[in-house]
Design an enzyme around this catalytic site. Sequence first.
Site, PDB file in Angstrom:
ATOM      1  N   CYS A   1       3.222   0.415  -8.567  1.00 26.57           N
ATOM      2  CA  CYS A   1       3.927  -0.757  -8.041  1.00 26.57           C
ATOM      3  C   CYS A   1       4.945  -1.266  -9.059  1.00 26.57           C
ATOM      4  O   CYS A   1       4.616  -1.460 -10.233  1.00 26.57           O
ATOM      5  CB  CYS A   1       2.926  -1.858  -7.701  1.00 26.57           C
ATOM      6  SG  CYS A   1       3.667  -3.273  -6.867  1.00 26.57           S
TER       7      CYS A   1
ATOM      8  N   CYS B   1      -4.123  -0.719  -2.017  1.00 27.23           N
ATOM      9  CA  CYS B   1      -4.280   0.721  -2.142  1.00 27.23           C
ATOM     10  C   CYS B   1      -4.342   1.076  -3.624  1.00 27.23           C
ATOM     11  O   CYS B   1      -3.474   0.658  -4.398  1.00 27.23           O
ATOM     12  CB  CYS B   1      -3.102   1.409  -1.463  1.00 27.23           C
ATOM     13  SG  CYS B   1      -2.939   3.166  -1.805  1.00 27.23           S
TER      14      CYS B   1
ATOM     15  N   CYS C   1       0.879  -1.164   0.000  1.00 24.22           N
ATOM     16  CA  CYS C   1       0.000   0.000   0.000  1.00 24.22           C
ATOM     17  C   CYS C   1       0.923   1.222   0.000  1.00 24.22           C
ATOM     18  O   CYS C   1       2.131   1.084  -0.226  1.00 24.22           O
ATOM     19  CB  CYS C   1      -0.979  -0.008   1.169  1.00 24.22           C
ATOM     20  SG  CYS C   1      -0.247   0.096   2.805  1.00 24.22           S
TER      21      CYS C   1
END
Length: 256
Positions: free
Chosen positions: A202, A195, A121
């Site tokens: 990412c 998230c 997250c």
Amino acid sequence: MSSQAAPAFVRLAAHPLRWRLLTELAAGDYRVRELVTLVGEPQNLVSYHLRLLRDGGLVTTNRSSFDGRDSYYHLDLDRCADALADTGSALHPALRREPATPRTPPVDLRGAPGPGVLFVCTGNSARSPIAEALLRHHTDGQVVVASAGSRPRPHLHANAVRVVHEQFSLDLTGQRPRHWDTLTGRRFDYVISLCDKAREVCPDFPDHPRRVHWSIPDPATTGETDEASYPAFQRTAADIDTRVRHLLPVLTAIRS
């Protein structure tokens, strides 16, 4: 001949497109445009059938924290399990099954290398460390699990520490947030974002792990004080626990 109508779940799931949408959502949360790509159908048609699934209580929506114009769709697997049980009993009393509570499938990974799961997250201060702690707890340490963030905060949120202690008797007091760059050389089978913002940035990890998204709002944004936001942390922890329990048979399958 009985004139009884088919149960609602059968009527909903029997449609080929709705079944495909349910199948895709069983793997994780998606936006409409992503589901359009996955099923190869026009957006207006996909939106129509998603609305029917939502009206039927099988699918829920959550406004994206990355782009408020978007929403993520989530499949309520517990509701599906209850609907399937009701469907069986509607066909014949011998098929009546009482849903197990909680639904925690047995996990036995002994004798095999444990699968690796990374939860991410933004701050690595609430959602992802809660998920890490719960997966480690439910698998008795048989899964290699870690958590990290794109912009880690200095310490875990006090409510994250409190909620896992009060609801699950787990201790996070010694854990500290970390940046996901510290894990880029590690191998994982699954990278799960909790998230919406972290999902967009990412990084890639070695060996192309399966990417899954759980769209879970940040509970820390719901109140001006820790006490005011604590009920949101309780709901978030319960949601994460449900999702982690649903992940368990998937992890068992990849090592079988």
